[in-house]
Scaffold this motif. Structure first.
Motif, PDB file in Angstrom:
ATOM      1  N   ARG A  30     -66.957  20.075   9.804  1.00  0.00           N
ATOM      2  CA  ARG A  30     -67.010  20.386  11.243  1.00  0.00           C
ATOM      3  C   ARG A  30     -68.374  20.938  11.628  1.00  0.00           C
ATOM      4  NH1 ARG A  30     -65.961  25.489  13.359  1.00  0.00           N
ATOM      5  NH2 ARG A  30     -65.779  25.518  15.636  1.00  0.00           N
ATOM      6  N   CYS A  31     -68.918  21.814  10.798  1.00  0.00           N
ATOM      7  CA  CYS A  31     -70.172  22.496  11.139  1.00  0.00           C
ATOM      8  C   CYS A  31     -71.400  21.616  10.941  1.00  0.00           C
ATOM      9  CB  CYS A  31     -70.295  23.783  10.333  1.00  0.00           C
ATOM     10  SG  CYS A  31     -69.126  25.068  10.850  1.00  0.00           S
ATOM     11  N   ARG A  32     -71.270  20.547  10.183  1.00  0.00           N
ATOM     12  CA  ARG A  32     -72.394  19.631  10.009  1.00  0.00           C
ATOM     13  C   ARG A  32     -72.876  19.085  11.353  1.00  0.00           C
ATOM     14  NH1 ARG A  32     -70.963  14.988   5.904  1.00  0.00           N
ATOM     15  NH2 ARG A  32     -73.237  14.680   5.852  1.00  0.00           N
ATOM     16  N   SER A  33     -71.946  18.804  12.247  1.00  0.00           N
ATOM     17  CA  SER A  33     -72.329  18.265  13.558  1.00  0.00           C
ATOM     18  C   SER A  33     -73.109  19.290  14.371  1.00  0.00           C
ATOM     19  CB  SER A  33     -71.089  17.801  14.333  1.00  0.00           C
ATOM     20  OG  SER A  33     -70.569  16.621  13.774  1.00  0.00           O
ATOM     21  N   MET A  34     -72.688  20.556  14.298  1.00  0.00           N
ATOM     22  CA  MET A  34     -73.409  21.584  15.041  1.00  0.00           C
ATOM     23  C   MET A  34     -74.782  21.838  14.435  1.00  0.00           C
ATOM     24  SD  MET A  34     -70.456  24.259  16.292  1.00  0.00           S
ATOM     25  CE  MET A  34     -69.610  24.501  14.732  1.00  0.00           C
ATOM     26  N   PHE A  35     -74.863  21.792  13.119  1.00  0.00           N
ATOM     27  CA  PHE A  35     -76.141  21.908  12.424  1.00  0.00           C
ATOM     28  C   PHE A  35     -77.067  20.769  12.859  1.00  0.00           C
ATOM     29  CE2 PHE A  35     -78.140  21.342   7.920  1.00  0.00           C
ATOM     30  CZ  PHE A  35     -79.284  22.035   8.291  1.00  0.00           C
ATOM     31  N   THR A  36     -76.541  19.560  12.847  1.00  0.00           N
ATOM     32  CA  THR A  36     -77.319  18.390  13.257  1.00  0.00           C
ATOM     33  C   THR A  36     -77.747  18.496  14.713  1.00  0.00           C
ATOM     34  OG1 THR A  36     -76.106  17.035  11.646  1.00  0.00           O
ATOM     35  CG2 THR A  36     -77.335  15.865  13.348  1.00  0.00           C
ATOM     36  N   SER A  37     -76.869  19.034  15.563  1.00  0.00           N
ATOM     37  CA  SER A  37     -77.200  19.217  16.980  1.00  0.00           C
ATOM     38  C   SER A  37     -78.399  20.140  17.147  1.00  0.00           C
ATOM     39  CB  SER A  37     -75.996  19.782  17.724  1.00  0.00           C
ATOM     40  OG  SER A  37     -76.329  20.098  19.075  1.00  0.00           O
ATOM     41  N   ASP A  38     -78.428  21.247  16.392  1.00  0.00           N
ATOM     42  CA  ASP A  38     -79.567  22.172  16.457  1.00  0.00           C
ATOM     43  C   ASP A  38     -80.865  21.470  16.061  1.00  0.00           C
ATOM     44  OD1 ASP A  38     -77.743  24.149  17.089  1.00  0.00           O
ATOM     45  OD2 ASP A  38     -78.142  25.386  15.322  1.00  0.00           O
ATOM     46  N   VAL A  39     -80.799  20.735  14.957  1.00  0.00           N
ATOM     47  CA  VAL A  39     -81.993  20.059  14.462  1.00  0.00           C
ATOM     48  C   VAL A  39     -82.447  18.985  15.445  1.00  0.00           C
ATOM     49  CG1 VAL A  39     -82.902  18.564  12.630  1.00  0.00           C
ATOM     50  CG2 VAL A  39     -81.513  20.568  12.050  1.00  0.00           C
ATOM     51  N   ASN A  40     -81.507  18.222  15.964  1.00  0.00           N
ATOM     52  CA  ASN A  40     -81.868  17.159  16.895  1.00  0.00           C
ATOM     53  C   ASN A  40     -82.466  17.722  18.181  1.00  0.00           C
ATOM     54  OD1 ASN A  40     -81.957  14.273  17.181  1.00  0.00           O
ATOM     55  ND2 ASN A  40     -80.438  14.480  18.814  1.00  0.00           N
ATOM     56  N   ALA A  41     -81.962  18.878  18.608  1.00  0.00           N
ATOM     57  CA  ALA A  41     -82.523  19.516  19.799  1.00  0.00           C
ATOM     58  C   ALA A  41     -83.985  19.884  19.570  1.00  0.00           C
ATOM     59  CB  ALA A  41     -81.712  20.759  20.157  1.00  0.00           C
ATOM     60  N   ALA A  42     -84.281  20.389  18.373  1.00  0.00           N
ATOM     61  CA  ALA A  42     -85.673  20.707  18.045  1.00  0.00           C
ATOM     62  C   ALA A  42     -86.517  19.443  18.007  1.00  0.00           C
ATOM     63  CB  ALA A  42     -85.736  21.438  16.713  1.00  0.00           C
ATOM     64  N   VAL A  43     -85.983  18.380  17.423  1.00  0.00           N
ATOM     65  CA  VAL A  43     -86.691  17.103  17.361  1.00  0.00           C
ATOM     66  C   VAL A  43     -87.041  16.622  18.768  1.00  0.00           C
ATOM     67  CG1 VAL A  43     -86.442  14.646  16.806  1.00  0.00           C
ATOM     68  CG2 VAL A  43     -85.697  16.384  15.155  1.00  0.00           C
ATOM     69  N   LEU A  44     -86.043  16.611  19.647  1.00  0.00           N
ATOM     70  CA  LEU A  44     -86.252  16.137  21.017  1.00  0.00           C
ATOM     71  C   LEU A  44     -87.281  17.000  21.739  1.00  0.00           C
ATOM     72  CD1 LEU A  44     -82.545  15.376  21.966  1.00  0.00           C
ATOM     73  CD2 LEU A  44     -84.347  13.704  21.541  1.00  0.00           C
ATOM     74  N   ALA A 193     -78.324  23.848  22.175  1.00  0.00           N
ATOM     75  CA  ALA A 193     -79.165  22.647  22.150  1.00  0.00           C
ATOM     76  C   ALA A 193     -80.196  22.694  23.277  1.00  0.00           C
ATOM     77  CB  ALA A 193     -78.314  21.390  22.265  1.00  0.00           C
ATOM     78  N   ALA A 194     -79.762  23.117  24.455  1.00  0.00           N
ATOM     79  CA  ALA A 194     -80.692  23.216  25.584  1.00  0.00           C
ATOM     80  C   ALA A 194     -81.765  24.265  25.314  1.00  0.00           C
ATOM     81  CB  ALA A 194     -79.925  23.548  26.861  1.00  0.00           C
ATOM     82  N   ASP A 195     -81.347  25.407  24.760  1.00  0.00           N
ATOM     83  CA  ASP A 195     -82.300  26.486  24.476  1.00  0.00           C
ATOM     84  C   ASP A 195     -83.316  26.063  23.408  1.00  0.00           C
ATOM     85  OD1 ASP A 195     -80.984  28.076  26.298  1.00  0.00           O
ATOM     86  OD2 ASP A 195     -79.904  29.262  24.796  1.00  0.00           O
ATOM     87  N   ILE A 196     -82.831  25.415  22.351  1.00  0.00           N
ATOM     88  CA  ILE A 196     -83.720  24.993  21.264  1.00  0.00           C
ATOM     89  C   ILE A 196     -84.681  23.912  21.750  1.00  0.00           C
ATOM     90  CG2 ILE A 196     -83.829  23.856  19.008  1.00  0.00           C
ATOM     91  CD1 ILE A 196     -81.136  25.246  18.362  1.00  0.00           C
ATOM     92  N   ARG A 197     -84.168  22.959  22.520  1.00  0.00           N
ATOM     93  CA  ARG A 197     -85.044  21.883  23.015  1.00  0.00           C
ATOM     94  C   ARG A 197     -86.173  22.442  23.879  1.00  0.00           C
ATOM     95  NH1 ARG A 197     -83.181  16.035  25.542  1.00  0.00           N
ATOM     96  NH2 ARG A 197     -85.302  15.190  25.799  1.00  0.00           N
TER      97      ARG A 197
END
Length: 277
Positions: A30-44, A193-197
């Motif tokens: 379950r948490c893999r998706s949230m982890f990936t979301s954080d990373v993807n937000a930084a990427v974007l 995600a918004a904050d990290i991006r």
């Protein structure tokens, strides 16, 4: 502009207890998706800020946790274990302009959600030149030797506070507020995600390669929760006991220092016995 993201999991959105980060556990899935979301937000965010290339280095446990298929198609991901510089692999090639520590956490013996340094429990404290050290502090000294600034740090509020000591100019994003080692007030993935991006977009402006820093020598001390682990660590050349449960070694560079630290923790992990440690 080329950005390296070092991605750990304990500091990710929604993560608060061991089962959230233990590969194979239902909560980990379950948490893999949230982890990936954080990373993807930084990427974007970094691409929003003008990055030409972003490389993500998986840095948690098996280093096979992120969901590649959920990342922006422009990114590249380094996944899997056994890398020369472990959590900051990729920084040594002279083409990285800035690094982000995403999903980072406080160090062993500190307050903070899932606080530890490399080993979950057996390491009870790490000091670098007599300063209490987290993985962030250790890695910041490694990347400084390659002239790469830390431009973004995400994790719990304690991890962000810790980063003030080793990367004061970096943007910080707290995705949760520490209550105890296994409890936190968490923000939702959409909000984090918004904050990290937004932070990553601003952090791209700090990604300017610097003169390599020669800050050595470095003395690393490590304390364990059992005396036999300190004894086991002395198998590594240059490592000596300085107490019943404590060892130390000195390296001319942090490149050597982090590799010795990895050797020490690998040997110690093999010496841990079930139940008794």
């Amino acid at each position: 502009m080329r950005i390296l993201i070092s991605a750990d999991m304990e500091g990710a959105t929604g993560v608060t207890w061991p089962a959230d980060v233990l590969p194979g556990a239902p909560q980990w899935e379950r948490c893999r998706s949230m982890f990936t979301s954080d990373v993807n937000a930084a990427v974007l965010g970094f691409f929003d800020g003008g990055a030409d290339e972003v490389l993500v280095n998986e840095a948690h446990s098996t280093m096979r946790n992120l969901l590649l298929e959920q990342l922006d198609e422009r990114v590249e991901m380094l996944t899997g274990r056994h890398k020369s510089l472990s959590m900051v692999e990729g920084v040594q090639h002279g083409d990285v302009d800035g690094i982000a520590f995403v999903g980072y956490h406080a160090g062993a013996g500190m307050e903070g959600v899932l606080a530890h340094t490399y080993l979950a429990n057996s390491v009870t404290g790490v000091w670098l030149n007599d300063v209490r050290a987290s993985e962030g502090l250790l890695n910041a000294h490694v990347v400084a030797e390659y002239g790469v600034p830390v431009v973004l740090v995400t994790g719990d509020d304690v991890a962000c506070e810790d980063a003030l000591g080793y990367a004061p100019e970096a943007l910080k994003v707290a995705v949760k507020d520490h209550i105890s080692r296994y409890a936190a007030v968490c923000r939702t993935p959409a909000r984090t995600a918004a904050d990290i991006r937004a932070a990553a977009k601003a952090a791209a402006g700090l990604a300017v390669r610097q003169e390599p820093l020669d800050g050595g020598p470095f003395t690393v001390a490590v304390e364990f929760d059992a005396e036999h682990l300190a004894m086991a660590a002395t198998v590594v050349p240059g490592v000596a006991r300085i107490g019943e449960r404590k060892i130390a070694y000195t390296s001319a560079t942090m490149y050597e220092g982090i590799r010795t630290f990895k050797a020490v923790t690998t040997i110690v992990a093999a010496a841990i016995e079930e139940q008794y440690g």
